[in-house]
Design a protein around this motif. Structure first.
Motif, PDB file in Angstrom:
ATOM      1  N   GLY A   1       0.861  -1.238  -0.296  1.00  0.00           N
ATOM      2  CA  GLY A   1       0.143   0.163  -0.117  1.00  0.00           C
ATOM      3  C   GLY A   1       0.787   1.391  -0.101  1.00  0.00           C
ATOM      4  O   GLY A   1       1.615   1.400   0.880  1.00  0.00           O
ATOM      5  N   ALA A   2       0.461   2.358  -0.615  1.00  0.00           N
ATOM      6  CA  ALA A   2       0.885   3.604  -0.985  1.00  0.00           C
ATOM      7  C   ALA A   2       0.325   4.396  -0.073  1.00  0.00           C
ATOM      8  O   ALA A   2      -1.046   4.366  -0.328  1.00  0.00           O
ATOM      9  N   VAL A   3       0.943   5.408   0.763  1.00  0.00           N
ATOM     10  CA  VAL A   3       0.297   6.425   1.543  1.00  0.00           C
ATOM     11  C   VAL A   3       0.777   7.709   1.343  1.00  0.00           C
ATOM     12  O   VAL A   3       0.108   8.587   1.775  1.00  0.00           O
ATOM     13  N   LYS A   4       1.899   7.882   0.606  1.00  0.00           N
ATOM     14  CA  LYS A   4       2.462   9.159   0.321  1.00  0.00           C
ATOM     15  C   LYS A   4       2.733   9.306  -1.094  1.00  0.00           C
ATOM     16  O   LYS A   4       3.429   8.498  -1.935  1.00  0.00           O
ATOM     17  N   LEU A   5       2.342  10.260  -1.658  1.00  0.00           N
ATOM     18  CA  LEU A   5       2.543  10.583  -3.165  1.00  0.00           C
ATOM     19  C   LEU A   5       2.990  12.103  -3.401  1.00  0.00           C
ATOM     20  O   LEU A   5       2.401  13.029  -2.766  1.00  0.00           O
ATOM     21  N   GLY A   6       4.218  12.193  -4.030  1.00  0.00           N
ATOM     22  CA  GLY A   6       4.619  13.651  -4.279  1.00  0.00           C
ATOM     23  C   GLY A   6       6.145  13.534  -4.230  1.00  0.00           C
ATOM     24  O   GLY A   6       6.866  12.410  -4.016  1.00  0.00           O
ATOM     25  N   GLU A   7       6.709  14.708  -4.617  1.00  0.00           N
ATOM     26  CA  GLU A   7       8.111  14.602  -4.722  1.00  0.00           C
ATOM     27  C   GLU A   7       9.081  13.951  -3.555  1.00  0.00           C
ATOM     28  O   GLU A   7      10.056  13.421  -3.901  1.00  0.00           O
ATOM     29  N   ALA A   8       8.452  14.546  -2.591  1.00  0.00           N
ATOM     30  CA  ALA A   8       9.303  13.803  -1.338  1.00  0.00           C
ATOM     31  C   ALA A   8       9.132  12.565  -1.003  1.00  0.00           C
ATOM     32  O   ALA A   8      10.077  11.786  -0.736  1.00  0.00           O
ATOM     33  N   ALA A   9       8.349  11.781  -1.726  1.00  0.00           N
ATOM     34  CA  ALA A   9       8.138  10.137  -1.595  1.00  0.00           C
ATOM     35  C   ALA A   9       9.057   9.609  -2.705  1.00  0.00           C
ATOM     36  O   ALA A   9       9.217   8.359  -2.566  1.00  0.00           O
ATOM     37  N   PHE A  10       9.330  10.278  -4.116  1.00  0.00           N
ATOM     38  CA  PHE A  10       9.839   9.684  -5.019  1.00  0.00           C
ATOM     39  C   PHE A  10      11.323   9.266  -4.573  1.00  0.00           C
ATOM     40  O   PHE A  10      12.085  10.291  -4.348  1.00  0.00           O
ATOM     41  N   GLY A  11      11.635   8.055  -4.854  1.00  0.00           N
ATOM     42  CA  GLY A  11      12.888   7.663  -4.488  1.00  0.00           C
ATOM     43  C   GLY A  11      13.296   7.164  -3.176  1.00  0.00           C
ATOM     44  O   GLY A  11      14.115   6.534  -2.782  1.00  0.00           O
ATOM     45  N   THR A  12      12.309   7.693  -2.221  1.00  0.00           N
ATOM     46  CA  THR A  12      12.548   7.131  -0.944  1.00  0.00           C
ATOM     47  C   THR A  12      11.533   6.237  -0.423  1.00  0.00           C
ATOM     48  O   THR A  12      11.692   5.154   0.190  1.00  0.00           O
TER      49      THR A  12
END
Length: 302
Positions: free
Chosen positions: A140-151
């Motif tokens: 499950g994904a709960v965060k989406l956006g630049e801060a989540a990409f790659g981390t």
């Protein structure tokens, strides 16, 4: 615990058309016992209800009421192209609420694969948790956006996103083939892979892009969650990274983990017997806790 075998059960399949948020028409299917504890399956980005084949074509169907639907823009649900149909979290919440209401699902267990976890968070944020019994996040994904990409969201998604959202058909096919392969830590049987590629490719590239335009942070929902949350996570997932599951576990007081070694983004397809067994145990546990009774002889609450 009663065994959940992988086999072809008998019994009818029903189809429904449900009017979701903004009047959008949703394609819904159900299997199993009409009076069984309900389990509502919510698929991920560029998928559809067929991804739950190993669940609704198993002995889960003999005990539970299984419901799956095609998200807005996916499969056989209505698919308007404009981004306004996909970037408003309340519309996703309204879709799920409409299915629960119109099918009369009494405190279902919500199972959200990948993007499906966003939809569950949308629902709980808008409608609360009183009408659901438990949640199962599957990668499950709960965060989406630049801060989540790659981390938290990894190269299995990011490396193929541009091709997967291209209007050029050969580029799009290349991107979706590569994305599907990235979901796998070990190969699927050829028939299963081909079917999965088909259900992925029918989603319009523009709609795939629309889904990724949201900025999402589910921590507010997770911190307040009181119903049980099972976090099913493959250690080898490069799409939704194990760090996302760790984030959920650190934030949600009711969360518990089931880690799948050597499994990527598809535990429900690659290890269905274990997955179905754990889902059955969760559903029995919350069902009989609600009823204040013990499971029937031969079954365990897990």
């Amino acid at each position: 615990m009663a065994a959940i075998a992988q086999r072809k059960p008998t019994g009818p399949m029903k189809t429904h058309t449900v009017e979701g948020g903004g009047g959008l028409q949703l394609h819904v299917r159900e299997w199993g016992k009409a009076d069984g504890p309900p389990i509502l399956f919510i698929h991920g980005w560029s998928q559809n209800h067929l991804c739950w084949d190993k669940q609704y074509e198993s002995a889960l169907r003999d005990e539970f009421r299984l419901v799956a639907y095609d998200l807005r823009g996916h499969g056989m649900s209505e698919a308007p192209p404009g981004p306004e149909h996909y970037t408003d979290g309340k519309l996703w919440a309204d879709d799920l609420a409409a299915i629960i209401d119109q099918l009369g699902l009494e405190r279902p267990v919500l199972v959200g694969w990948s993007y499906g976890a966003f939809v569950i968070c949308d629902y709980v944020r808008a409608y609360g948790q009183d009408r659901i019994a438990a949640v199962n996040f599957v990668e499950g994904a709960v965060k989406l956006g630049e801060a989540a990409f790659g981390t938290l969201i990894g190269p299995g998604f990011l490396d193929h996103f541009v091709d997967a959202t291209a209007d050029d058909l050969p580029t799009n096919i290349r991107g979706m083939r590569a994305f599907l392969k990235a979901c796998l830590a070990k190969p699927l049987p050829a028939d299963d892979f081909e079917t999965a590629l088909c259900w992925n490719i029918v989603v319009a590239p523009r709609i795939r892009a629309n889904l990724a335009e949201r900025e999402i942070d589910g921590d507010d929902v997770l911190r307040a969650l009181e119903v049980p949350l099972l976090v099913t996570q493959g250690r080898a997932d490069t799409v939704v990274l194990p760090a996302m599951a760790e984030q959920v576990l650190a934030t949600c007081p009711t969360a518990e983990a089931s880690w799948y070694e050597g499994v990527g983004h598809l535990p429900h397809l690659q290890e269905p017997e274990r997955f179905n067994r754990e889902l059955a145990a969760l559903t029995r546990r919350v069902r009989y806790r609600t009823l204040g009774s013990a499971p029937p002889v031969g079954q365990s609450s897990g």
